[in-house]
Every structure is written in structure tokens, then in C-alpha cells.
Design an enzyme around this catalytic site. Structure first.
Site, PDB file in Angstrom:
ATOM      1  N   SER A  10    -109.615  18.449  -6.109  1.00  0.00           N
ATOM      2  CA  SER A  10    -108.625  17.434  -6.485  1.00  0.00           C
ATOM      3  C   SER A  10    -109.356  16.142  -6.815  1.00  0.00           C
ATOM      4  O   SER A  10    -110.139  15.640  -5.994  1.00  0.00           O
ATOM      5  CB  SER A  10    -107.665  17.166  -5.326  1.00  0.00           C
ATOM      6  OG  SER A  10    -107.011  15.919  -5.540  1.00  0.00           O
ATOM      7  N   HIS A  35    -107.769  19.987 -10.125  1.00  0.00           N
ATOM      8  CA  HIS A  35    -106.425  19.676  -9.601  1.00  0.00           C
ATOM      9  C   HIS A  35    -106.160  18.191  -9.784  1.00  0.00           C
ATOM     10  O   HIS A  35    -106.943  17.339  -9.326  1.00  0.00           O
ATOM     11  CB  HIS A  35    -106.369  20.059  -8.117  1.00  0.00           C
ATOM     12  CG  HIS A  35    -105.022  19.932  -7.483  1.00  0.00           C
ATOM     13  ND1 HIS A  35    -104.051  20.901  -7.589  1.00  0.00           N
ATOM     14  CD2 HIS A  35    -104.490  18.947  -6.730  1.00  0.00           C
ATOM     15  CE1 HIS A  35    -102.977  20.513  -6.899  1.00  0.00           C
ATOM     16  NE2 HIS A  35    -103.216  19.337  -6.382  1.00  0.00           N
ATOM     17  N   ASP A  37    -103.680  15.221  -8.957  1.00  0.00           N
ATOM     18  CA  ASP A  37    -102.578  14.821  -8.068  1.00  0.00           C
ATOM     19  C   ASP A  37    -101.863  13.597  -8.632  1.00  0.00           C
ATOM     20  O   ASP A  37    -102.367  12.479  -8.550  1.00  0.00           O
ATOM     21  CB  ASP A  37    -103.126  14.495  -6.676  1.00  0.00           C
ATOM     22  CG  ASP A  37    -103.323  15.745  -5.847  1.00  0.00           C
ATOM     23  OD1 ASP A  37    -104.387  15.904  -5.236  1.00  0.00           O
ATOM     24  OD2 ASP A  37    -102.394  16.579  -5.831  1.00  0.00           O
ATOM     25  N   MET A  39     -98.911  10.974  -8.547  1.00  0.00           N
ATOM     26  CA  MET A  39     -97.985  10.394  -7.563  1.00  0.00           C
ATOM     27  C   MET A  39     -97.336   9.144  -8.156  1.00  0.00           C
ATOM     28  O   MET A  39     -98.006   8.362  -8.838  1.00  0.00           O
ATOM     29  CB  MET A  39     -98.760  10.004  -6.296  1.00  0.00           C
ATOM     30  CG  MET A  39     -99.483  11.178  -5.645  1.00  0.00           C
ATOM     31  SD  MET A  39    -100.389  10.637  -4.187  1.00  0.00           S
ATOM     32  CE  MET A  39    -101.330  12.127  -3.847  1.00  0.00           C
ATOM     33  N   HIS A  68    -100.325  18.616 -10.366  1.00  0.00           N
ATOM     34  CA  HIS A  68     -99.386  18.628  -9.216  1.00  0.00           C
ATOM     35  C   HIS A  68     -98.542  17.367  -9.284  1.00  0.00           C
ATOM     36  O   HIS A  68     -99.034  16.270  -8.998  1.00  0.00           O
ATOM     37  CB  HIS A  68    -100.241  18.681  -7.932  1.00  0.00           C
ATOM     38  CG  HIS A  68     -99.458  18.609  -6.655  1.00  0.00           C
ATOM     39  ND1 HIS A  68    -100.073  18.404  -5.448  1.00  0.00           N
ATOM     40  CD2 HIS A  68     -98.139  18.719  -6.390  1.00  0.00           C
ATOM     41  CE1 HIS A  68     -99.167  18.386  -4.485  1.00  0.00           C
ATOM     42  NE2 HIS A  68     -97.981  18.586  -5.039  1.00  0.00           N
ATOM     43  N   MET A  70     -96.152  15.009  -7.917  1.00  0.00           N
ATOM     44  CA  MET A  70     -95.469  14.487  -6.732  1.00  0.00           C
ATOM     45  C   MET A  70     -94.689  13.247  -7.182  1.00  0.00           C
ATOM     46  O   MET A  70     -95.019  12.100  -6.851  1.00  0.00           O
ATOM     47  CB  MET A  70     -96.498  14.133  -5.645  1.00  0.00           C
ATOM     48  CG  MET A  70     -97.144  15.361  -5.043  1.00  0.00           C
ATOM     49  SD  MET A  70     -98.597  15.002  -4.062  1.00  0.00           S
ATOM     50  CE  MET A  70     -99.835  15.059  -5.349  1.00  0.00           C
ATOM     51  N   MET A 139     -97.917  23.072   0.630  1.00  0.00           N
ATOM     52  CA  MET A 139     -98.508  21.824   1.093  1.00  0.00           C
ATOM     53  C   MET A 139     -98.912  21.998   2.555  1.00  0.00           C
ATOM     54  O   MET A 139     -98.072  22.296   3.405  1.00  0.00           O
ATOM     55  CB  MET A 139     -97.513  20.675   0.951  1.00  0.00           C
ATOM     56  CG  MET A 139     -97.244  20.245  -0.481  1.00  0.00           C
ATOM     57  SD  MET A 139     -98.730  19.878  -1.433  1.00  0.00           S
ATOM     58  CE  MET A 139     -99.396  18.508  -0.513  1.00  0.00           C
ATOM     59  N   ASP A 177    -102.924  23.222  -0.309  1.00  0.00           N
ATOM     60  CA  ASP A 177    -103.334  21.887  -0.719  1.00  0.00           C
ATOM     61  C   ASP A 177    -103.186  20.904   0.439  1.00  0.00           C
ATOM     62  O   ASP A 177    -102.096  20.607   0.887  1.00  0.00           O
ATOM     63  CB  ASP A 177    -102.428  21.449  -1.884  1.00  0.00           C
ATOM     64  CG  ASP A 177    -102.767  20.076  -2.403  1.00  0.00           C
ATOM     65  OD1 ASP A 177    -102.145  19.667  -3.402  1.00  0.00           O
ATOM     66  OD2 ASP A 177    -103.633  19.398  -1.820  1.00  0.00           O
TER      67      ASP A 177
HETATM   68  C1  DX5 Z   1    -101.679  15.330  -0.961  1.00  0.00           C
HETATM   69  C2  DX5 Z   1    -102.695  15.711  -2.005  1.00  0.00           C
HETATM   70  C3  DX5 Z   1    -103.965  16.083  -1.262  1.00  0.00           C
HETATM   71  C4  DX5 Z   1    -105.152  16.365  -2.126  1.00  0.00           C
HETATM   72  C5  DX5 Z   1    -106.258  17.026  -1.327  1.00  0.00           C
HETATM   73  O1  DX5 Z   1    -100.578  14.806  -1.553  1.00  0.00           O
HETATM   74  O2  DX5 Z   1    -102.195  16.791  -2.768  1.00  0.00           O
HETATM   75  O3  DX5 Z   1    -103.663  17.202  -0.482  1.00  0.00           O
HETATM   76  O4  DX5 Z   1    -104.773  17.218  -3.119  1.00  0.00           O
HETATM   77  O5  DX5 Z   1    -106.548  16.213  -0.274  1.00  0.00           O
HETATM   78  P1  DX5 Z   1    -107.669  16.528   0.835  1.00  0.00           P
HETATM   79  O6  DX5 Z   1    -108.404  17.791   0.424  1.00  0.00           O
HETATM   80  O7  DX5 Z   1    -108.549  15.318   0.791  1.00  0.00           O
HETATM   81  O8  DX5 Z   1    -106.918  16.707   2.098  1.00  0.00           O
HETATM   82 ZN    ZN Z   2    -102.170  18.278  -4.846  1.00  0.00          ZN
END
Ligand code: DX5
Ligand code: ZN
Length: 220
Positions: A10, A35, A37, A39, A68, A70, A139, A177
Site C-alpha cells: 500500500s 494498493h 488507499d 480516503m 481501495h 474508503m 479489513m 488489509d
Molecule cells: C487502512 C489502510 C491500511 C493500509 C495498510 O485504512 O487500508 O490498512 O492499507 O496499512 P498497514 O499495513 O500499515 O497496517
Molecule cells: Zn487498503
């Protein structure tokens, strides 16, 4: 049926001042996907990036981009993310009222579908769309931040999902994840997970390529 195991670093915790080199470093370590992320500060209490960053990452790698979302109202931005280069679009079950329509739209736009479920969301919420889903993202932390602690009862959920896949003669991937690293990735692989999102356990290390290789070797 044996599925190829997928390591998806990620970029959430990557050094954005040098994103091209950060992506190259995980590629050299054997990463299978990137990946992304996304947000919006509303669905989760954090704000990251939009299609413009996915477009930038698309320019520097040929690896599949696993986006992903969010975000609230993902329907409004799905087309932009796919046009920016997303290969996979994962939306949150908790956020999409017309999930059947959203997943159908993602397929019609040429991308693969993912549905993410938060730690508090049961897998039964997926039962009516399971044949529209190419991947279920479990998650294993509460979404919003990297570097959080893995939620242990995720293993039970993974087991239930594997049963659901068998009962429905479905073929979706199971991605996990959050809080994944050297201490649990092998166990998650042996539990039957197919794809592993890792942020801090890669980008929080001095040698990103070596960290990627070490994790990749634990999931084969
Ligand atoms: C949460 C993110 C994280 C990220 C990975 O919203 O989706 O989970 O991808 O984070 P680590 O591997 O640093 O926990
Ligand atoms: Zn993610």
C-alpha cells in the site's frame, strides 16, 4: 483450486516526494499489485489522494493497480479512477446502498470488482452480490490509517468467507488489509488468503525492496 498469492504494497505510507522510486522499489522486491488507499476524510477520518495520484502511479508501473475506495458516494468517482488506470475498484459494503448496481457499473467500465467489509461488518451482507464480486477485502484493522494493530478475530471471518465461496461455487479472491507483517502473513496465507495488503511493514522499513522480498517469500 490453487490461486497465485498476491503481495500488494500500500502506498499509503510511501514517501510521496519520491513516489516513482518508491513504486520501483517494491517492484524490485517482487510486488504483484500496487494498493492505492483512497480516503476522503468523511467515510474515514483521514484524507489521502484522488484519481490524479492513481494516474501518476499508472505512468510508472505496469503492475495492476488495486484501488481501495474508503470514500462516501464512490459511484461519483469510479469512472474517474478507472480512466486514471485502476484495474481493481474496491468499494465498502457499508457505504454503497445500491451495491448490485455499483458492481455492475465497475464491470461495464472494464475493471474488476472488490467489496471491502469493516471489522464490524458480517460476511452475510455480501450474500446477494457474491457472483458480482471478483474480490472480498477483509479489513483487518479499522480503516483510515496505516500502522495499526491486526485484529485477531479476522481469521474466523476468513474461514467463513472460504466456506461461503465453496457453498456458492464462487471464485472471488480474499484480500486482507491492515496490520499485516512478518509476524502474521504466513499464517494468513496458510489460512487461505489470496492477496495481502502491506503498508508499514514495507514502507516503514529502511530497505523497502528487501522488506518486500522477505514478505513475498512467506506467502508462496
Ligand atoms: C487502512 C489502510 C491500511 C493500509 C495498510 O485504512 O487500508 O490498512 O492499507 O496499512 P498497514 O499495513 O500499515 O497496517
Ligand atoms: Zn487498503
Amino acid at each position: 483450486m490453487s490461486r497465485k498469492k498476491i503481495l500488494a504494497p500500500s502506498i499509503l505510507t510511501a514517501d510521496f516526494s519520491n513516489l516513482s522510486q518508491q513504486v520501483r522499489s517494491v517492484e524490485l522486491g517482487g510486488a504483484d499489485w500496487i494498493h492505492c488507499d483512497v480516503m476522503d476524510g468523511k467515510f474515514v477520518p483521514n484524507l489521502t489522494f484522488g484519481p490524479v495520484v492513481v494516474k501518476a502511479v499508472r505512468k510508472v508501473t505496469k503492475l495492476p493497480l488495486d484501488v481501495h475506495l474508503m470514500i462516501k458516494d464512490p459511484d461519483l468517482l469510479i469512472k474517474d479512477f478507472i480512466h486514471a488506470g485502476a484495474d481493481w475498484i474496491t468499494v465498502h459494503q457499508e457505504e454503497v446502498v445500491h451495491l448490485n448496481r455499483t458492481l455492475t457499473m465497475i464491470h461495464e467500465l472494464g475493471a474488476k470488482t472488490g467489496v471491502a467489509i469493516n471489522p464490524s461488518t458480517p460476511i452475510s451482507t455480501l450474500s446477494e452480490v457474491i457472483h458480482l464480486v471478483d474480490m472480498v477485502l477483509v479489513m483487518t484493522v479499522n480503516p483510515g490509517f496505516g500502522g495499526q494493530k491486526f485484529i485477531e478475530n479476522s481469521f474466523r471471518k476468513i474461514h467463513e468467507l472460504i466456506e461461503m465461496r465453496k457453498l456458492n461455487s464462487a471464485d472471488f479472491l480474499i484480500e486482507v488489509d491492515g496490520g499485516i507483517g512478518l509476524d502474521n502473513i504466513r499464517k494468513l496465507s496458510e489460512a487461505g488468503c489470496d492477496a495481502f495488503v502491506v503498508g508499514n511493514a514495507i514502507y516503514g522499513k529502511d530497505n523497502i525492496t528487501a522488506a518486500t522480498m522477505e514478505l513475498k517469500n512467506l506467502i508462496v
